[in-house]
Write a protein that holds these residues in place. Structure first.
Motif, PDB file in Angstrom:
ATOM      1  N   LEU A 294     -68.924  23.280  12.855  1.00 32.97           N
ATOM      2  CA  LEU A 294     -67.949  24.018  12.053  1.00 32.97           C
ATOM      3  C   LEU A 294     -66.904  23.062  11.479  1.00 32.97           C
ATOM      4  CD1 LEU A 294     -67.076  26.841  11.118  1.00 32.97           C
ATOM      5  CD2 LEU A 294     -65.686  27.018  13.191  1.00 32.97           C
ATOM      6  N   ILE A 295     -66.426  22.142  12.311  1.00 31.80           N
ATOM      7  CA  ILE A 295     -65.450  21.146  11.847  1.00 31.80           C
ATOM      8  C   ILE A 295     -66.056  20.278  10.748  1.00 31.80           C
ATOM      9  CG2 ILE A 295     -64.173  19.077  12.524  1.00 31.80           C
ATOM     10  CD1 ILE A 295     -63.803  20.365  15.287  1.00 31.80           C
ATOM     11  N   SER A 296     -67.311  19.883  10.937  1.00 28.19           N
ATOM     12  CA  SER A 296     -67.997  19.051   9.947  1.00 28.19           C
ATOM     13  C   SER A 296     -68.118  19.774   8.611  1.00 28.19           C
ATOM     14  CB  SER A 296     -69.386  18.666  10.465  1.00 28.19           C
ATOM     15  OG  SER A 296     -70.119  17.964   9.485  1.00 28.19           O
ATOM     16  N   ALA A 297     -68.511  21.038   8.653  1.00 24.69           N
ATOM     17  CA  ALA A 297     -68.654  21.816   7.419  1.00 24.69           C
ATOM     18  C   ALA A 297     -67.308  21.989   6.721  1.00 24.69           C
ATOM     19  CB  ALA A 297     -69.265  23.180   7.736  1.00 24.69           C
ATOM     20  N   GLN A 298     -66.265  22.242   7.492  1.00 22.39           N
ATOM     21  CA  GLN A 298     -64.932  22.403   6.906  1.00 22.39           C
ATOM     22  C   GLN A 298     -64.461  21.101   6.248  1.00 22.39           C
ATOM     23  OE1 GLN A 298     -62.975  23.724  10.474  1.00 22.39           O
ATOM     24  NE2 GLN A 298     -63.233  25.905  10.001  1.00 22.39           N
ATOM     25  N   PHE A 299     -64.785  19.985   6.874  1.00 23.45           N
ATOM     26  CA  PHE A 299     -64.435  18.685   6.292  1.00 23.45           C
ATOM     27  C   PHE A 299     -65.186  18.463   4.977  1.00 23.45           C
ATOM     28  CE2 PHE A 299     -65.846  14.236   5.840  1.00 23.45           C
ATOM     29  CZ  PHE A 299     -64.627  13.649   5.527  1.00 23.45           C
ATOM     30  N   LEU A 300     -66.487  18.725   4.979  1.00 22.05           N
ATOM     31  CA  LEU A 300     -67.292  18.516   3.770  1.00 22.05           C
ATOM     32  C   LEU A 300     -66.871  19.462   2.649  1.00 22.05           C
ATOM     33  CD1 LEU A 300     -70.884  17.994   5.237  1.00 22.05           C
ATOM     34  CD2 LEU A 300     -69.261  16.265   4.454  1.00 22.05           C
ATOM     35  N   HIS A 301     -66.438  20.643   3.017  1.00 24.25           N
ATOM     36  CA  HIS A 301     -65.997  21.618   2.016  1.00 24.25           C
ATOM     37  C   HIS A 301     -64.822  21.078   1.202  1.00 24.25           C
ATOM     38  CE1 HIS A 301     -64.527  25.947   1.026  1.00 24.25           C
ATOM     39  NE2 HIS A 301     -65.429  25.547   0.148  1.00 24.25           N
ATOM     40  N   LYS A 302     -64.013  20.229   1.834  1.00 25.17           N
ATOM     41  CA  LYS A 302     -62.859  19.643   1.146  1.00 25.17           C
ATOM     42  C   LYS A 302     -63.157  18.246   0.605  1.00 25.17           C
ATOM     43  CE  LYS A 302     -59.246  22.169   3.641  1.00 25.17           C
ATOM     44  NZ  LYS A 302     -60.150  23.190   4.175  1.00 25.17           N
ATOM     45  N   GLU A 303     -64.045  17.523   1.269  1.00 26.85           N
ATOM     46  CA  GLU A 303     -64.298  16.127   0.894  1.00 26.85           C
ATOM     47  C   GLU A 303     -65.298  15.986  -0.251  1.00 26.85           C
ATOM     48  OE1 GLU A 303     -63.982  11.961   1.004  1.00 26.85           O
ATOM     49  OE2 GLU A 303     -62.728  13.552   1.859  1.00 26.85           O
ATOM     50  N   LEU A 304     -66.363  16.759  -0.217  1.00 28.77           N
ATOM     51  CA  LEU A 304     -67.404  16.605  -1.240  1.00 28.77           C
ATOM     52  C   LEU A 304     -66.900  16.860  -2.661  1.00 28.77           C
ATOM     53  CD1 LEU A 304     -70.536  18.151   0.542  1.00 28.77           C
ATOM     54  CD2 LEU A 304     -70.061  15.734   0.085  1.00 28.77           C
ATOM     55  N   PRO A 305     -66.052  17.877  -2.896  1.00 27.55           N
ATOM     56  CA  PRO A 305     -65.561  18.071  -4.274  1.00 27.55           C
ATOM     57  C   PRO A 305     -64.798  16.862  -4.813  1.00 27.55           C
ATOM     58  CG  PRO A 305     -65.130  20.022  -2.957  1.00 27.55           C
ATOM     59  CD  PRO A 305     -65.594  18.957  -2.006  1.00 27.55           C
ATOM     60  N   ILE A 306     -64.082  16.156  -3.940  1.00 31.44           N
ATOM     61  CA  ILE A 306     -63.340  14.969  -4.380  1.00 31.44           C
ATOM     62  C   ILE A 306     -64.309  13.896  -4.862  1.00 31.44           C
ATOM     63  CG2 ILE A 306     -61.796  13.115  -3.648  1.00 31.44           C
ATOM     64  CD1 ILE A 306     -60.636  15.052  -1.568  1.00 31.44           C
ATOM     65  N   ARG A 307     -65.310  13.621  -4.050  1.00 32.12           N
ATOM     66  CA  ARG A 307     -66.268  12.562  -4.387  1.00 32.12           C
ATOM     67  C   ARG A 307     -67.119  12.935  -5.599  1.00 32.12           C
ATOM     68  NH1 ARG A 307     -67.833   9.131   0.676  1.00 32.12           N
ATOM     69  NH2 ARG A 307     -66.057   9.488   2.053  1.00 32.12           N
ATOM     70  N   ILE A 308     -67.545  14.193  -5.649  1.00 30.29           N
ATOM     71  CA  ILE A 308     -68.382  14.635  -6.763  1.00 30.29           C
ATOM     72  C   ILE A 308     -67.577  14.662  -8.062  1.00 30.29           C
ATOM     73  CG2 ILE A 308     -69.643  16.623  -7.680  1.00 30.29           C
ATOM     74  CD1 ILE A 308     -70.536  17.212  -4.795  1.00 30.29           C
TER      75      ILE A 308
END
Length: 280
Positions: free
Chosen positions: A48-62
């Motif tokens: 759950l923590i990993s998914a929450q992190f990716l939910h915020k991190e991936l848009p920045i990188r993309i």
């Protein structure tokens, strides 16, 4: 009709403004060591923590990649293959930021399926970008700034795919031995280099009917934590290019083609892999 067109334009401007806002945010670095430690115990809480992190991190990188693809030099941004890649990134950005806040494991599962689909969508980014660059080469010489962009772009792509792949792989109920997600905790670079070399030689055989010998020098018992698929790809590309160079150089020669050497040396803080060939 005019009202609809104006509304569409406003929506596009608003969306691109959001892309720029996300692209200006600072991305968070994630080390291999941290991913190993975090992924060694893939509990529901950690997923759950990993998914929450990716939910915020991936848009920045993309978003950063989409912005870069829009501002390339020498007209590369307007090449149809590059436009296609940019649309993939914009579609992925839109889907992730549109996904609601991840609060429970049901949300996490849905989000994981989403990023799995996004990863598949981007499978052909490298050959598609290569096509765009090749089309540009037909008009311009190969400028250094495009090479610099491609290096940066592909490195970032690896990072994005690593983050997604690691999260997805942590859901595997039966992971391979010595693996934490994508990461092999005791990867042998000699074994990976051997497999990559054989794959490259097989391709060379299919293309030319023969292939130079590949000799690997290194300690077969030396291991370190890394992603085998990434190292395999790097060694494969280097050996493939070396085999092609040897074949083209000695194809019509009476000389015997020299062997290709792969030297693997471990240092205190890093590992060096050198690919070279004799008589050159």
């Amino acid at each position: 009709m005019e009202v609809n067109i104006e509304k569409t334009l406003l929506m596009c401007k608003s969306f691109m403004k959001e892309v720029k806002i996300w692209g200006c945010l600072k991305q968070t670095g994630v080390s291999l060591r941290y991913m190993m430690e975090f992924g060694s115990n893939p509990t529901q809480k950690n997923l759950l923590i990993s998914a929450q992190f990716l939910h915020k991190e991936l848009p920045i990188r993309i978003a950063r990649r989409a912005i870069e693809l829009h501002s390339l030099p020498h007209g590369l941004s307007h090449m149809p293959p590059v436009l296609k890649v940019r649309h993939w990134y914009l579609d992925s950005f839109r889907e992730i930021i549109s996904f609601p806040e991840i609060k429970n494991m049901n949300d996490e599962k849905e989000f994981t399926e989403l990023i799995k689909a996004i990863k598949v969508r981007h499978n052909n980014v490298v050959p598609t970008m290569a096509l765009g660059v090749q089309q540009l080469k037909n008009v311009f010489e190969d400028p250094d700034e495009i090479d610099e962009f491609l290096d940066r772009f592909y490195m970032s792509r690896i990072g994005i795919r690593m983050l997604i792949g690691q999260h997805v792989e942590l859901h595997n109920p039966n992971p391979p031995p010595n693996c934490v997600g994508y990461i092999h905790t005791n990867m042998s670079p000699v074994n990976v280099a051997r497999n990559a070399s054989e794959d490259a030689r097989s391709m060379c055989y299919r293309e030319y009917g023969s292939a130079a010998e590949v000799r690997i020098y290194g300690d077969p018992d030396f291991t370190f934590p890394y992603v085998p698929a990434h190292l395999h790809l790097m060694v494969f590309e280097l050996v493939k290019n070396s085999l092609r160079a040897v074949q083209e150089r000695f194809m019509d020669s009476d000389e015997v083609a020299p062997p290709i050497r792969i030297i693997i040396a471990d240092g205190i803080e890093d590992v060096t892999i050198k690919v070279s060939f004799y008589n050159f």
